[in-house]
Design an enzyme around this catalytic site. Sequence first.
Site, PDB file in Angstrom:
ATOM      1  CE  LYS A  25      42.141  36.699  43.511  1.00 32.95           C
ATOM      2  NZ  LYS A  25      41.281  37.764  42.926  1.00 32.95           N
ATOM      3  NE  ARG A  59      45.145  41.226  46.785  1.00 31.21           N
ATOM      4  CZ  ARG A  59      44.041  40.544  47.112  1.00 31.21           C
ATOM      5  NH1 ARG A  59      44.135  39.399  47.740  1.00 31.21           N
ATOM      6  NH2 ARG A  59      42.863  41.018  46.784  1.00 31.21           N
ATOM      7  NE  ARG A  81      33.067  39.694  45.865  1.00 30.94           N
ATOM      8  CZ  ARG A  81      34.392  39.685  45.800  1.00 30.94           C
ATOM      9  NH1 ARG A  81      35.032  38.605  45.381  1.00 30.94           N
ATOM     10  NH2 ARG A  81      35.079  40.757  46.123  1.00 30.94           N
ATOM     11  NE  ARG A 138      34.963  41.330  49.854  1.00 33.89           N
ATOM     12  CZ  ARG A 138      36.026  40.826  49.247  1.00 33.89           C
ATOM     13  NH1 ARG A 138      36.038  39.539  48.886  1.00 33.89           N
ATOM     14  NH2 ARG A 138      37.077  41.566  48.997  1.00 33.89           N
ATOM     15  NE  ARG A 152      38.832  45.046  46.406  1.00 33.48           N
ATOM     16  CZ  ARG A 152      37.743  44.306  46.231  1.00 33.48           C
ATOM     17  NH1 ARG A 152      36.563  44.890  46.148  1.00 33.48           N
ATOM     18  NH2 ARG A 152      37.831  43.013  46.134  1.00 33.48           N
TER      19      ARG A 152
HETATM   20  P1  ADP Z   1      37.736  36.824  43.355  1.00 33.33           P
HETATM   21  O1  ADP Z   1      37.912  35.794  44.452  1.00 33.33           O
HETATM   22  O2  ADP Z   1      38.747  36.662  42.269  1.00 33.33           O
HETATM   23  O3  ADP Z   1      37.661  38.228  43.861  1.00 33.33           O
HETATM   24  P2  ADP Z   1      35.045  35.692  43.178  1.00 33.33           P
HETATM   25  O4  ADP Z   1      35.290  34.223  43.055  1.00 33.33           O
HETATM   26  O5  ADP Z   1      34.578  36.202  44.493  1.00 33.33           O
HETATM   27  O6  ADP Z   1      36.337  36.512  42.661  1.00 33.33           O
HETATM   28  O7  ADP Z   1      33.995  36.076  42.022  1.00 33.33           O
HETATM   29  C1  ADP Z   1      33.519  37.419  41.892  1.00 33.33           C
HETATM   30  C2  ADP Z   1      32.040  37.390  41.514  1.00 33.33           C
HETATM   31  O8  ADP Z   1      31.889  36.891  40.192  1.00 33.33           O
HETATM   32  C3  ADP Z   1      31.173  36.494  42.394  1.00 33.33           C
HETATM   33  O9  ADP Z   1      29.907  37.096  42.544  1.00 33.33           O
HETATM   34  C4  ADP Z   1      31.072  35.175  41.589  1.00 33.33           C
HETATM   35  O10 ADP Z   1      29.845  34.480  41.852  1.00 33.33           O
HETATM   36  C5  ADP Z   1      31.118  35.686  40.158  1.00 33.33           C
HETATM   37  N1  ADP Z   1      31.841  34.810  39.229  1.00 33.33           N
HETATM   38  C6  ADP Z   1      32.977  34.114  39.477  1.00 33.33           C
HETATM   39  N2  ADP Z   1      33.390  33.468  38.369  1.00 33.33           N
HETATM   40  C7  ADP Z   1      32.508  33.795  37.405  1.00 33.33           C
HETATM   41  C8  ADP Z   1      32.386  33.438  36.012  1.00 33.33           C
HETATM   42  N3  ADP Z   1      33.276  32.641  35.411  1.00 33.33           N
HETATM   43  N4  ADP Z   1      31.347  33.946  35.315  1.00 33.33           N
HETATM   44  C9  ADP Z   1      30.451  34.782  35.912  1.00 33.33           C
HETATM   45  N5  ADP Z   1      30.499  35.149  37.214  1.00 33.33           N
HETATM   46  C10 ADP Z   1      31.516  34.649  37.949  1.00 33.33           C
HETATM   47  P1  AMP Z   2      40.154  39.688  48.749  1.00 35.18           P
HETATM   48  O1  AMP Z   2      39.164  39.004  49.634  1.00 35.18           O
HETATM   49  O2  AMP Z   2      41.212  38.776  48.221  1.00 35.18           O
HETATM   50  O3  AMP Z   2      39.489  40.514  47.682  1.00 35.18           O
HETATM   51  O4  AMP Z   2      40.931  40.712  49.700  1.00 35.18           O
HETATM   52  C1  AMP Z   2      40.268  41.762  50.379  1.00 35.18           C
HETATM   53  C2  AMP Z   2      41.285  42.748  50.938  1.00 35.18           C
HETATM   54  O5  AMP Z   2      42.120  42.109  51.914  1.00 35.18           O
HETATM   55  C3  AMP Z   2      42.268  43.333  49.925  1.00 35.18           C
HETATM   56  O6  AMP Z   2      41.734  44.445  49.217  1.00 35.18           O
HETATM   57  C4  AMP Z   2      43.426  43.726  50.842  1.00 35.18           C
HETATM   58  O7  AMP Z   2      43.144  44.925  51.568  1.00 35.18           O
HETATM   59  C5  AMP Z   2      43.446  42.577  51.833  1.00 35.18           C
HETATM   60  N1  AMP Z   2      44.316  41.469  51.345  1.00 35.18           N
HETATM   61  C6  AMP Z   2      43.906  40.209  51.008  1.00 35.18           C
HETATM   62  N2  AMP Z   2      44.960  39.477  50.626  1.00 35.18           N
HETATM   63  C7  AMP Z   2      46.057  40.272  50.702  1.00 35.18           C
HETATM   64  C8  AMP Z   2      47.421  40.095  50.412  1.00 35.18           C
HETATM   65  N3  AMP Z   2      47.905  38.922  49.944  1.00 35.18           N
HETATM   66  N4  AMP Z   2      48.266  41.148  50.600  1.00 35.18           N
HETATM   67  C9  AMP Z   2      47.807  42.309  51.092  1.00 35.18           C
HETATM   68  N5  AMP Z   2      46.522  42.569  51.361  1.00 35.18           N
HETATM   69  C10 AMP Z   2      45.642  41.546  51.177  1.00 35.18           C
END
Ligand code: ADP
Ligand code: AMP
Length: 215
Positions: free
Chosen positions: A16, A91, A130, A162, A173
Amino acid sequence: MTARYYIMLGAPGAGKGTQAKQISEELGLPHISSGDLFRHHLGEGTELGVLAKKFMDSGELVPDDVTIGMVQERLEQDDCSEGAILDGFPRTPAQAEAIELLADQLGGKVAKALYLDVNKALLVERLSGRWVCPDGHVYHTVYHPPKKPGICDIDGLELYQRDDDKKETVEHRITVYLEQTAPLIAYYRERGTLATVDGDQDIEQVQQSLLQEIG
Ligand code: ADP
Ligand code: AMP
């Protein structure tokens, strides 16, 4: 012009944030990540950050009232007057209702929910590799490595992993996502605003599929 809110929907690790950053540039709308907002509060040591920390560390969702208030405050800022790309929000069903209402109050609407459908094994692999920078730029050791190991290509800041990307928290999660967030897929399908994209594809292919859906 009517404000347009695009919602990035998908499990943790679906891509995302990665996609939202690119779409944000493409459409000229700000990328608003609720996770990044919480991490910012945490870094600043605000009351909200302290409250959110225990939920984030355990992979739970931060309570709706706190989360909705924080996102609302951000969306009321001037740079969001034409809309935003929302990443990680809503969410829960209550958050989805809240954004409908807020979009309406701000003279806009939820244009589309963009659902990144990704296989679970890939989610775990993506999260375990990541690395992020303090400004929210996202890398992956294999799929999207920085040019210089450990350093953000864009702002030169030091990358880190993270805390909530460790294996035990990741599993939890994903369970929380399936229980509390996945029902939003049906919610947006019923409203006719859902677009599903195959998120298993590589970053560039996912980007192309999303842009086609946005039209
Ligand atoms: P989200 O925001 O949904 O948690 P991220 O955008 O942070 O996901 O992506 C999670 C991990 O996967 C990151 O390390 C990113 O570089 C990698 N990633 C994202 N999209 C892809 C993809 N289409 N193919 C391979 N790796 C990806
Ligand atoms: P993310 O960066 O989107 O993976 O979010 C990291 C953490 O932040 C999640 O595991 C939740 O603890 C909190 N969080 C982020 N967005 C939300 C949301 N829309 N509602 C509740 N908790 C959230």
